[in-house]
Design a protein around this motif. Structure first.
Motif, PDB file in Angstrom:
ATOM      1  N   GLY A 173       0.831  -1.196   0.000  1.00 40.55           N
ATOM      2  CA  GLY A 173       0.000   0.000   0.000  1.00 40.55           C
ATOM      3  C   GLY A 173       0.868   1.250   0.000  1.00 40.55           C
ATOM      4  N   PRO A 174       0.263   2.414  -0.227  1.00 43.00           N
ATOM      5  CA  PRO A 174       1.035   3.667  -0.282  1.00 43.00           C
ATOM      6  C   PRO A 174       1.755   3.941   1.028  1.00 43.00           C
ATOM      7  N   LEU A 175       3.001   4.402   0.915  1.00 38.52           N
ATOM      8  CA  LEU A 175       3.812   4.737   2.085  1.00 38.52           C
ATOM      9  C   LEU A 175       4.133   6.226   2.038  1.00 38.52           C
ATOM     10  N   PHE A 176       3.725   6.945   3.071  1.00 41.08           N
ATOM     11  CA  PHE A 176       3.874   8.393   3.074  1.00 41.08           C
ATOM     12  C   PHE A 176       4.923   8.833   4.089  1.00 41.08           C
ATOM     13  N   TRP A 177       5.816   9.707   3.662  1.00 42.66           N
ATOM     14  CA  TRP A 177       6.743  10.366   4.571  1.00 42.66           C
ATOM     15  C   TRP A 177       7.044  11.743   3.999  1.00 42.66           C
ATOM     16  N   GLU A 178       6.987  12.746   4.861  1.00 41.21           N
ATOM     17  CA  GLU A 178       7.287  14.110   4.442  1.00 41.21           C
ATOM     18  C   GLU A 178       8.217  14.763   5.454  1.00 41.21           C
ATOM     19  N   ALA A 179       9.160  15.553   4.950  1.00 42.03           N
ATOM     20  CA  ALA A 179       9.938  16.404   5.840  1.00 42.03           C
ATOM     21  C   ALA A 179       9.045  17.534   6.334  1.00 42.03           C
ATOM     22  N   SER A 210     -10.292   7.159  -0.968  1.00 40.64           N
ATOM     23  CA  SER A 210      -9.705   7.758   0.228  1.00 40.64           C
ATOM     24  C   SER A 210     -10.162   7.023   1.479  1.00 40.64           C
ATOM     25  N   VAL A 211     -11.427   6.685   1.547  1.00 42.28           N
ATOM     26  CA  VAL A 211     -11.948   5.922   2.690  1.00 42.28           C
ATOM     27  C   VAL A 211     -11.249   4.567   2.768  1.00 42.28           C
ATOM     28  N   ARG A 212     -11.053   3.936   1.619  1.00 40.04           N
ATOM     29  CA  ARG A 212     -10.372   2.633   1.597  1.00 40.04           C
ATOM     30  C   ARG A 212      -8.922   2.780   2.074  1.00 40.04           C
ATOM     31  N   PHE A 213      -8.221   3.831   1.608  1.00 42.57           N
ATOM     32  CA  PHE A 213      -6.854   4.075   2.066  1.00 42.57           C
ATOM     33  C   PHE A 213      -6.822   4.214   3.584  1.00 42.57           C
ATOM     34  N   GLY A 214      -7.823   4.948   4.125  1.00 44.13           N
ATOM     35  CA  GLY A 214      -7.850   5.200   5.560  1.00 44.13           C
ATOM     36  C   GLY A 214      -8.065   3.951   6.388  1.00 44.13           C
ATOM     37  N   GLY A 215      -8.603   2.903   5.787  1.00 50.25           N
ATOM     38  CA  GLY A 215      -8.850   1.665   6.514  1.00 50.25           C
ATOM     39  C   GLY A 215      -7.704   0.680   6.447  1.00 50.25           C
ATOM     40  N   GLU A 216      -6.607   1.070   5.817  1.00 47.96           N
ATOM     41  CA  GLU A 216      -5.456   0.179   5.656  1.00 47.96           C
ATOM     42  C   GLU A 216      -4.243   0.766   6.362  1.00 47.96           C
ATOM     43  N   ASP A 217      -3.421  -0.074   6.935  1.00 44.74           N
ATOM     44  CA  ASP A 217      -2.187   0.371   7.586  1.00 44.74           C
ATOM     45  C   ASP A 217      -1.004  -0.132   6.760  1.00 44.74           C
ATOM     46  N   SER A 218      -0.646   0.653   5.749  1.00 41.23           N
ATOM     47  CA  SER A 218       0.402   0.239   4.816  1.00 41.23           C
ATOM     48  C   SER A 218       1.757   0.129   5.494  1.00 41.23           C
ATOM     49  N   LEU A 219       2.049   1.055   6.390  1.00 43.53           N
ATOM     50  CA  LEU A 219       3.344   1.022   7.064  1.00 43.53           C
ATOM     51  C   LEU A 219       3.481  -0.225   7.927  1.00 43.53           C
ATOM     52  N   ASP A 220       2.432  -0.582   8.621  1.00 46.29           N
ATOM     53  CA  ASP A 220       2.481  -1.796   9.445  1.00 46.29           C
ATOM     54  C   ASP A 220       2.689  -3.024   8.565  1.00 46.29           C
ATOM     55  N   ALA A 221       2.009  -3.070   7.422  1.00 48.77           N
ATOM     56  CA  ALA A 221       2.168  -4.206   6.511  1.00 48.77           C
ATOM     57  C   ALA A 221       3.606  -4.290   6.002  1.00 48.77           C
TER      58      ALA A 221
END
Length: 389
Positions: free
Chosen positions: A203-209, A368-379
């Motif tokens: 899933g998408p992985l987000f990181w921002e400075a 967006s709702v579907r993205f919010g229900g997934e924990d991509s970083l944990d996966a």
């Protein structure tokens, strides 16, 4: 699970040369550290501050060993010699790996590495170091899965040069990873179910400075449109900004332009009153307030826009951006204008169509709702921990 007390370190490899291919890697590296692992990142001087802001230790390479000093001349030579990139062209990623390995090997040895993590552009170095220390390595691919099982497979997902770069320089290296995490949405990538063993959609992985938004953005007025270029400048990509601004200044909209550090902020001869041109700004702070994002089609920008339910107008410029843009349009969250049609009239028509398209907003809400229900970083972190055993 490998814990800090066991004095083993996960070593990451990241280069600024890759543009948007390193934020997902930093997300995984920081996530693993938060889960009790020791993590250190091999990086260039330009990324040391960013790595440290992620809470990670940085092993800084000498300036003469920046990947860009090998990769960029390799691309220029192809253009100058009118040569097409093929399997016989020297691979700058493996050349860089062989130069860097003896410089960092002893420092890495003192860390007792248990595995290596890499972005796409760091994969060559991850492969040789993993072999040197007899440990596994994990690729964090920042976008869609690319596999070349037939001669022309995937050619419409890339620019002509991008297709050959991925096929002949990147793919032969990354297929040797023990684990490949694809930081995209499975549905976005056509809901593929037949990935090779060791390949996982996390899933998408987000990181921002961190970064500040100009106060002018919060002042009352017309709605905002975000026009964003790649962190890694591409040839003539400022045309996206020029065409977009020319179209938007005639509408009751304000324009926020964000560009990479290698872009010239003076690209507009005159900055209209309703236009704000900036360097880096965390998109998470502005996208929720924008009616539209106009972009080159970078995967990270597209995933964030879906997350924040902001319609997209994409002008794919190079590398894998045609494939990203095609998938976004197929998902129903974006309009698309070809690079060859990037002009004021084409963008003005596309902008008007998208702003009046209620179906795009419905699709954005759904995904967006579907993205919010997934924990991509944990996966992603669990997959790395499973690899470690």
């Amino acid at each position: 699970m490998m814990q800090k007390g066991e004095n083993k370190t996960i070593v990451g490899i990241v280069s600024a040369c890759g543009g948007g291919d390193w934020p997902p890697l930093l997300a995984v590296a920081a996530g693993l550290q938060q889960r009790g692992h020791g993590v250190a990142m091999i990086c260039e001087r330009s990324l040391v501050a960013t790595v440290r802001r992620a809470g990670l230790a940085a092993l800084c390479l000498p300036d003469e060993l920046e990947l860009g000093k090998i990769f960029n001349p390799a691309i220029r030579r192809l253009w100058q010699n009118h040569r097409q990139l093929d399997r016989n062209c020297p691979n700058p990623f493996t050349q860089w790996a062989e130069l860097v390995k003896p410089v960092v090997a002893e420092r890495v040895r003192r860390l007792s590495p248990c595995c290596f993590l890499s972005s796409l552009f760091g994969a060559g170095l991850a492969r040789v170091l993993a072999a040197e220390f007899a440990v596994p390595w994990c690729l964090v691919n920042p976008g869609f899965y690319f596999g070349f099982r037939t001669t022309e497979e995937g050619s419409d997902d890339f620019s002509p040069l991008g297709y050959r770069m991925y096929r002949y320089w990147l793919s032969p290296v990354v297929l040797h990873s023990d684990l490949a995490l694809h930081a995209t949405d499975r549905l976005f990538d056509g809901n593929k179910r037949d990935l090779p063993p060791g390949n996982i959609y996390c899933g998408p992985l987000f990181w921002e400075a961190s970064g500040a938004v100009p106060q002018a953005f919060f002042e009352p007025g017309h709605p905002w449109v975000l026009v964003s270029l790649s962190m890694a400048a591409q040839e003539n990509d400022e045309q996206i900004v020029k065409a977009a601004v020319s179209a938007l200044v005639k509408m009751e909209l304000r324009v926020l332009v964000t560009v990479g550090r290698r872009h010239d902020r003076r690209m507009l001869k005159a900055v209209p009153e309703n236009v704000l041109v900036c360097g880096y700004i965390p998109h998470s702070l502005v996208m929720p307030e924008c009616r539209l994002v106009i972009s080159h089609g970078g995967h990270g920008t597209v995933m964030k826009a879906i997350r924040y339910r902001t319609p997209l107008l994409l002008v794919p410029w190079g590398r894998d951006q045609p494939g990203v843009s095609r998938r976004a349009r197929a998902m129903g969250v974006a309009g698309l204008v070809a690079r060859t049609e990037c002009n004021e009239s084409s963008l003005a028509a596309a902008i008007a169509t998208i702003l009046d398209d209620g179906e795009i907003r419905k699709k954005l809400l759904q995904h967006s709702v579907r993205f919010g229900g997934e924990d991509s970083l944990d996966a992603a972190c669990r997959a790395v921990q499973d690899m470690l055993g």
